[in-house]
Design an enzyme around this catalytic site. Structure first.
Site, PDB file in Angstrom:
ATOM      1  CE  LYS A  45      -4.155   1.874   2.159  1.00  0.00           C
ATOM      2  NZ  LYS A  45      -5.131   1.767   3.271  1.00  0.00           N
ATOM      3  CB  CYS A 139      -4.491   8.081  -5.231  1.00  0.00           C
ATOM      4  SG  CYS A 139      -5.792   7.882  -4.001  1.00  0.00           S
ATOM      5  CE  LYS A 177      -2.179   1.538  -9.501  1.00  0.00           C
ATOM      6  NZ  LYS A 177      -2.479   0.900  -8.191  1.00  0.00           N
TER       7      LYS A 177
END
Length: 375
Positions: A45, A139, A177
């Protein structure tokens, strides 16, 4: 006999299935569980230097289910990055690499627009022996006010600069990412690769509103009567993820040969994984799928991917990586190809044979005569 073993950016993986960054990699205990179950690797995470600013709420998930079978096909979360102290993570990274020296453990990291912070988090993480980095530029919720996550990842200029900072300090492979919440993912992807990252990961969750409760009139997931848009995942996003992975793979093939691509978004089976690899992915990541089915689901996924490979006589993942990319083209080209095929069929088809004098046609007379003749 086909093999799932693969080497990507120097990382030797027993199979291409990697735990995606999120709740399934939230501490050393669950990361160890994943490695014990046979996952190719685990991305922890996301961590940052200062966890005191990270405060989660509950409930933090909302799910879409089919009415008849109650099957979950959509999952939204408003969960933030790790709220555990960075020092705890450093200790756990060290312990994990001591216990699993050959297990692939990847640190997902996120920081604000500050070079010193990015360099510090890279240096301190890699000193633990972790195998690679994934930079969380994607995110979609929770930290935009700090210009982190997708707020950074949607800006190619900043993205390229930050990737350069990381690569100046990193001695391990670095994946960026990517956020799907942009018009053209190739633009930030290209910027990250120009910044020097070893590869890309795509996609993170899609910014969404799950729905509105028609009894309370409150949007879900409701926290003290209110909510905020969150990240959408699970099998419903797979078609979108496949399209974006395809676009990035085509860009990498043309402009950055040799860079890697990790595909994710709704993967729940070996056949799902095969589709991502056919569209250019080197590895595949699973996060929501683990939350739905447990860590042991990797075994069935490996078996199904091996069955697909055996059916098509593929010995390695490289044998079919990107094999389907050549079948994408423009709509104009589709029209041209279809017209050519119809013309060829018409030319090859035998002329209609006249069966009575009333069928003779002035415009088709020669063709009708030929059809009634022997060479």
């Amino acid at each position: 006999m086909p093999t799932l073993a693969t080497t990507v950016n120097g990382l030797k993986l027993p199979n291409p299935f990697i735990i995606g960054s999120g709740p399934p990699g939230t501490n050393a205990n669950v990361i160890g569980k994943a490695l014990d179950e046979g996952w190719g690797g685990v991305i922890a995470k996301t961590v940052s230097l200062d966890s005191s600013k990270v405060i989660n709420v509950a409930p933090r998930y909302a799910r879409l289910k089919t009415e008849k079978s109650a099957e979950i096909f959509g999952w939204q979360n408003i969960e933030l990055i790790s709220d555990r102290p960075f020092k705890v993570w450093i200790d756990e990274f060290k312990a994990l690499k001591d216990k699993y020296p050959t297990g692939i453990v990847i640190a997902s990291i996120m920081e604000e627009y500050n070079k010193d912070a990015w360099v510090e988090i890279v240096e301190r993480c890699q000193a633990t022996g972790i195998d690679a980095f994934e930079l969380n530029f994607s995110c979609p919720h929770g930290l935009p006010e700090r210009k982190m996550g997708a707020a950074m990842g949607e800006n190619p200029e900043i993205l390229q600069e930050v990737c350069g900072w990381v690569k100046s300090a990193a001695r391990k492979p670095v994946w960026a990412k990517m956020t799907p919440n942009v018009t053209h993912m190739e633009d930030p992807g290209r910027a990250a690769l120009r910044g020097g990252v070893t590869g890309l990961s795509a996609i993170n969750t899609i910014r969404s509103v799950m729905g509105v409760n028609l009894e309370t009139l409150r949007p879900e997931p409701t926290v003290e009567g209110f909510t905020t848009p969150g990240g959408y995942s699970s099998k419903a996003v797979r078609p979108i993820a496949l399209r974006m992975v395809m676009e990035l793979a085509q860009m990498i093939r043309k402009e950055f040969p040799g860079r890697s691509l990790s595909g994710l978004g709704g993967i729940e089976s070996g056949n799902d994984a095969a589709q991502f690899i056919l569209l250019g992915a080197d590895t595949v990541q699973v996060c929501t799928g683990v939350m739905k089915f447990g860590y042991e689901c990797v075994k069935a996924m490996c078996d199904e991917l091996l069955a697909f490979m055996s059916k098509h006589k593929f010995g390695t993942l490289a044998d079919f990586k990107g094999k389907s990319l050549d079948y994408f083209t423009t709509h104009a080209d589709l029209v041209k190809r279809q017209a050519e095929r119809k013309a060829a069929q018409k030319a090859a088809a035998p002329a209609k044979v006249v069966k009575s004098d009333t069928e003779w046609s002035g415009s088709e007379f020669v063709k009708q005569s030929d059809a009634l003749s022997r060479s």
